[in-house]
Design an enzyme around this catalytic site. Structure first.
Site, PDB file in Angstrom:
ATOM      1  N   PHE A  69      10.783 -31.569  -4.956  1.00 26.33           N
ATOM      2  CA  PHE A  69      10.788 -30.639  -3.831  1.00 26.33           C
ATOM      3  C   PHE A  69       9.334 -30.271  -3.538  1.00 26.33           C
ATOM      4  O   PHE A  69       8.791 -29.309  -4.107  1.00 26.33           O
ATOM      5  CB  PHE A  69      11.624 -29.398  -4.152  1.00 26.33           C
ATOM      6  CG  PHE A  69      13.085 -29.698  -4.382  1.00 26.33           C
ATOM      7  CD1 PHE A  69      13.976 -29.734  -3.322  1.00 26.33           C
ATOM      8  CD2 PHE A  69      13.555 -29.964  -5.659  1.00 26.33           C
ATOM      9  CE1 PHE A  69      15.315 -30.014  -3.540  1.00 26.33           C
ATOM     10  CE2 PHE A  69      14.898 -30.240  -5.882  1.00 26.33           C
ATOM     11  CZ  PHE A  69      15.779 -30.267  -4.814  1.00 26.33           C
ATOM     12  N   PHE A  74       7.934 -28.059  -7.143  1.00 24.10           N
ATOM     13  CA  PHE A  74       8.516 -28.382  -8.448  1.00 24.10           C
ATOM     14  C   PHE A  74       9.358 -29.645  -8.346  1.00 24.10           C
ATOM     15  O   PHE A  74       9.734 -30.090  -7.245  1.00 24.10           O
ATOM     16  CB  PHE A  74       9.352 -27.216  -8.996  1.00 24.10           C
ATOM     17  CG  PHE A  74      10.687 -27.034  -8.322  1.00 24.10           C
ATOM     18  CD1 PHE A  74      11.815 -27.688  -8.789  1.00 24.10           C
ATOM     19  CD2 PHE A  74      10.820 -26.195  -7.235  1.00 24.10           C
ATOM     20  CE1 PHE A  74      13.043 -27.521  -8.185  1.00 24.10           C
ATOM     21  CE2 PHE A  74      12.044 -26.018  -6.602  1.00 24.10           C
ATOM     22  CZ  PHE A  74      13.157 -26.689  -7.089  1.00 24.10           C
ATOM     23  N   GLU A  77      12.885 -31.431 -10.044  1.00 28.73           N
ATOM     24  CA  GLU A  77      14.095 -31.228 -10.841  1.00 28.73           C
ATOM     25  C   GLU A  77      14.410 -32.513 -11.597  1.00 28.73           C
ATOM     26  O   GLU A  77      14.498 -33.590 -11.004  1.00 28.73           O
ATOM     27  CB  GLU A  77      15.274 -30.869  -9.946  1.00 28.73           C
ATOM     28  CG  GLU A  77      16.577 -30.719 -10.733  1.00 28.73           C
ATOM     29  CD  GLU A  77      17.801 -30.699  -9.836  1.00 28.73           C
ATOM     30  OE1 GLU A  77      18.890 -30.402 -10.353  1.00 28.73           O
ATOM     31  OE2 GLU A  77      17.671 -31.002  -8.639  1.00 28.73           O
ATOM     32  N   ILE A  78      14.561 -32.402 -12.906  1.00 28.77           N
ATOM     33  CA  ILE A  78      14.970 -33.534 -13.721  1.00 28.77           C
ATOM     34  C   ILE A  78      16.495 -33.506 -13.831  1.00 28.77           C
ATOM     35  O   ILE A  78      17.073 -32.543 -14.334  1.00 28.77           O
ATOM     36  CB  ILE A  78      14.310 -33.485 -15.105  1.00 28.77           C
ATOM     37  CG1 ILE A  78      12.797 -33.638 -14.965  1.00 28.77           C
ATOM     38  CG2 ILE A  78      14.864 -34.575 -16.017  1.00 28.77           C
ATOM     39  CD1 ILE A  78      12.041 -33.522 -16.251  1.00 28.77           C
ATOM     40  N   VAL A  79      17.134 -34.568 -13.337  1.00 26.83           N
ATOM     41  CA  VAL A  79      18.594 -34.598 -13.257  1.00 26.83           C
ATOM     42  C   VAL A  79      19.194 -35.279 -14.483  1.00 26.83           C
ATOM     43  O   VAL A  79      20.037 -34.714 -15.173  1.00 26.83           O
ATOM     44  CB  VAL A  79      19.034 -35.326 -11.969  1.00 26.83           C
ATOM     45  CG1 VAL A  79      20.554 -35.258 -11.824  1.00 26.83           C
ATOM     46  CG2 VAL A  79      18.366 -34.700 -10.749  1.00 26.83           C
ATOM     47  N   CYS A 110      18.249 -37.795 -18.043  1.00 33.02           N
ATOM     48  CA  CYS A 110      17.229 -38.353 -18.933  1.00 33.02           C
ATOM     49  C   CYS A 110      17.975 -38.993 -20.108  1.00 33.02           C
ATOM     50  O   CYS A 110      18.691 -38.306 -20.842  1.00 33.02           O
ATOM     51  CB  CYS A 110      16.266 -37.274 -19.415  1.00 33.02           C
ATOM     52  SG  CYS A 110      15.018 -37.882 -20.572  1.00 33.02           S
ATOM     53  N   LEU A 123      11.758 -28.408 -13.656  1.00 31.24           N
ATOM     54  CA  LEU A 123      12.934 -27.593 -13.949  1.00 31.24           C
ATOM     55  C   LEU A 123      14.091 -28.529 -14.277  1.00 31.24           C
ATOM     56  O   LEU A 123      14.224 -29.606 -13.670  1.00 31.24           O
ATOM     57  CB  LEU A 123      13.308 -26.698 -12.757  1.00 31.24           C
ATOM     58  CG  LEU A 123      12.389 -25.513 -12.462  1.00 31.24           C
ATOM     59  CD1 LEU A 123      12.785 -24.852 -11.159  1.00 31.24           C
ATOM     60  CD2 LEU A 123      12.418 -24.498 -13.598  1.00 31.24           C
ATOM     61  N   ILE A 128      18.134 -26.635  -6.751  1.00 28.19           N
ATOM     62  CA  ILE A 128      18.531 -27.446  -7.895  1.00 28.19           C
ATOM     63  C   ILE A 128      20.021 -27.309  -8.145  1.00 28.19           C
ATOM     64  O   ILE A 128      20.657 -26.324  -7.754  1.00 28.19           O
ATOM     65  CB  ILE A 128      17.739 -27.041  -9.161  1.00 28.19           C
ATOM     66  CG1 ILE A 128      18.074 -25.610  -9.583  1.00 28.19           C
ATOM     67  CG2 ILE A 128      16.255 -27.165  -8.932  1.00 28.19           C
ATOM     68  CD1 ILE A 128      17.415 -25.212 -10.895  1.00 28.19           C
ATOM     69  N   TYR A 147      24.679 -26.341 -13.621  1.00 30.23           N
ATOM     70  CA  TYR A 147      25.742 -26.917 -14.449  1.00 30.23           C
ATOM     71  C   TYR A 147      26.293 -25.836 -15.378  1.00 30.23           C
ATOM     72  O   TYR A 147      25.524 -25.081 -15.994  1.00 30.23           O
ATOM     73  CB  TYR A 147      25.200 -28.082 -15.274  1.00 30.23           C
ATOM     74  CG  TYR A 147      24.643 -29.211 -14.451  1.00 30.23           C
ATOM     75  CD1 TYR A 147      25.468 -30.221 -13.965  1.00 30.23           C
ATOM     76  CD2 TYR A 147      23.285 -29.282 -14.149  1.00 30.23           C
ATOM     77  CE1 TYR A 147      24.960 -31.255 -13.203  1.00 30.23           C
ATOM     78  CE2 TYR A 147      22.762 -30.322 -13.384  1.00 30.23           C
ATOM     79  CZ  TYR A 147      23.608 -31.301 -12.916  1.00 30.23           C
ATOM     80  OH  TYR A 147      23.108 -32.326 -12.161  1.00 30.23           O
TER      81      TYR A 147
END
Length: 540
Positions: free
Chosen positions: A311, A316, A318-320, A322, A354, A385, A388
């Site tokens: 973004f 920042f 966002e790590i979705v 890994c 994040l 973001i 969850y």
């Protein structure tokens, strides 16, 4: 609006000192944040004060604002845009007067409940809004020119101001000012000016000794016991046994066949290693053009990757997802992937990560520098973001001066050099000296510096610095002093034990009070004195 306000700050305040320029930049940032969070009036209310043409224009902009900024803020299925990024001069001109009045009113009414540093910042808001008003109205203002760039002379002037400030900060006469400005940092870190720095020759010699000692070890292990986690992965990358690529889908230009094969392989890795995630959800994100994946490739096939979305307007990433395949785990690949992603993000101007981590991934992210202490303001990432259930939001701040793929090697090298320098120093000073015999002869005490060998090991007498009075900013500015004292006085009055001191003692009730108390004082008298400007300095 964002570009125009940035141009305005440079256009209007470039002549200020570095500190004042930074303050006006913070005021501008506060103004933009207010615009982004502002709930604008409906056209039926706002149209009363506008002409028919202006009311029609405002209605169109208001509907666009609802669609792109307001509703998406609480509806995750819609793309969200900041007001300052999505709109420009037309909307700002329509709402500027109303927003300015409301903003100044809030500054006046709520300043007592704000922290002192925020109050000092908002003191500059009227000046900022007044200057901005002329540029909003002015049709020829350069701040709205999309090609506007600060003149070279302005850039040179800012550089010169920064250099002069740096030189002033380095001068001995500014030591007291630096101590006041740095505050807690000065208390936390204390450096002695008498410590002798190491020569370049000593450091170079230490590096040579380290290289020679490593070359002379015949039974040297490939990786030491305390080797960095990503050492094996870095070695494989240097041998071209593994490769790292940024891949992603696109709707605007053709995607290579190799990229699509890798995306399919990454989808399989994520689906296998993250069984709790629905496959259709993984497919939607991996093949989404807004998401990219850093792929770890070995022998032509993906063995791991990090799926992320950047973004840029929010600053920042966002790590979705890994994940690394099961047979390749605990080999440093995860750390190596994350370090490469950090370096890539810094090149793109991103300084924050994040992610939502489940209970099994929290340990991994902590090792990569993530923390549960979120230093990014919630309005910046809220609505952007994906959240969850049962997961923990974690944050990692990136330092633009660090090359993360080389960080562990640099630290290890520095540690080896320091260890070698300590060993050299110990070898130089390791000498047994005879004990002191003067005390047997009746001497009660001797100066510390007369102890043999003390100076040779690096000891130096430290002269006690004379205590200097802290320069108080409030003493220079009577208004700031009055604000500070008024805040303290209000807090004292509200204390539960302050009731006996609210009013002067009634002599009719305590007849001999003023015979014993020659200089009586109470909170009411202090308030009256404060209004008359009786207090002109704050006692330390």
């Amino acid at each position: 609006m964002f570009k125009a306000i940035t141009n305005f700050v440079f256009f209007k305040f470039h002549h200020l000192s570095q500190a004042e320029f930074h303050t006006m930049s913070e005021v501008a940032r506060t103004f933009l944040n207010c615009l982004n969070q502002w709930n604008f009036e409906a056209p039926s209310v706002r149209g009363r004060d506008l002409s028919h043409e202006d009311a029609s224009t405002y209605k169109i902009n208001y509907m666009r604002w609802l669609m792109f900024c307001h509703v998406p803020a609480f509806c995750n299925s819609l793309p969200h845009y900041e007001t300052s990024v999505a709109f420009g001069r037309t909307l700002l001109r329509a709402v500027f007067q109303f927003v300015s009045h409301q903003l100044l009113y809030k500054c006046r009414t709520e300043k007592d409940r704000m922290p002192m540093e925020k109050r000092l910042l908002l003191m500059h808001m009227p000046k900022f809004l007044d200057a901005l008003k002329h540029e909003v109205i002015n049709e020829e203002s350069p701040i709205w020119d999309p090609t506007y760039k600060p003149a070279v002379s302005l850039l040179l002037q800012r550089t010169a101001n920064a250099k002069r400030q740096h030189e002033a900060a380095a001068s001995p006469s500014s030591a007291a000012r630096r101590a006041t400005a740095e505050g807690s940092q000065t208390k936390k870190y204390k450096y002695s000016n008498d410590v002798e720095d190491l020569s370049n020759e000593a450091v170079i010699q230490a590096m040579r000794n380290i290289s020679d000692s490593k070359n002379n070890r015949n039974n040297e292990v490939v990786f030491p016991v305390n080797a960095p986690r990503d050492e094996a992965a870095k070695t494989k990358e240097s041998r071209r046994e593994i490769e790292l690529h940024i891949v992603g889908n696109s709707l605007s230009h053709p995607v290579s066949k190799q990229s699509m094969i890798w995306l399919l392989g990454l989808h399989s890795v994520f689906a296998h290693q993250l069984p709790g995630m629905p496959r259709d959800y993984i497919s939607r994100l991996v093949f989404d053009p807004k998401h990219k994946t850093l792929a770890l490739i070995e022998e032509g096939r993906p063995i791991g990757g990090i799926c992320f979305r950047t973004f840029a307007t929010q600053g920042f990433t966002e790590i979705v997802f890994c994940a690394v395949t099961g047979d390749k785990q605990v080999k440093g690949y995860g750390t190596h992937l994350m370090n490469h992603l950090k370096d890539y993000s810094i090149q793109q101007g991103i300084k924050h990560f994040l992610t939502y981590a489940d209970e099994f991934a929290i340990g991994y992210f902590k090792k990569q520098g993530f923390s549960k202490d979120i230093k990014v303001a919630r309005p910046i990432y809220q609505g952007y973001i994906k959240e969850y259930d049962g997961a923990t939001l974690m944050h990692c701040e990136l330092h633009p001066s660090i090359v993360y793929t080389q960080f562990s090697s640099v630290i290890r090298r520095q540690k080896d050099i320091v260890t070698e320098l300590i060993a050299q120093r110990q070898h130089e000073v390791q000498k047994i000296r005879p004990g002191l015999t003067c005390f047997k002869e009746g001497v009660r005490s001797i100066p510390v510096e007369s102890i043999p060998g003390l100076r040779e090991v690096g000891w130096r007498p430290v002269a006690r610095a004379q205590r200097q009075a802290r320069p108080l900013e409030e003493s220079v500015d009577p208004e700031k002093l009055a604000q500070t004292l008024a805040t303290v006085l209000v807090a004292v009055r509200q204390h539960t034990a302050a009731w006996p001191f609210q009013e002067p003692v009634n002599q009719a009730e305590v007849t001999d009070y003023y015979e014993h108390i020659k200089y009586p004082m109470d909170l009411k008298t202090m308030g009256e004195r404060l209004k008359k400007g009786y207090y002109y300095q704050k006692e330390s």
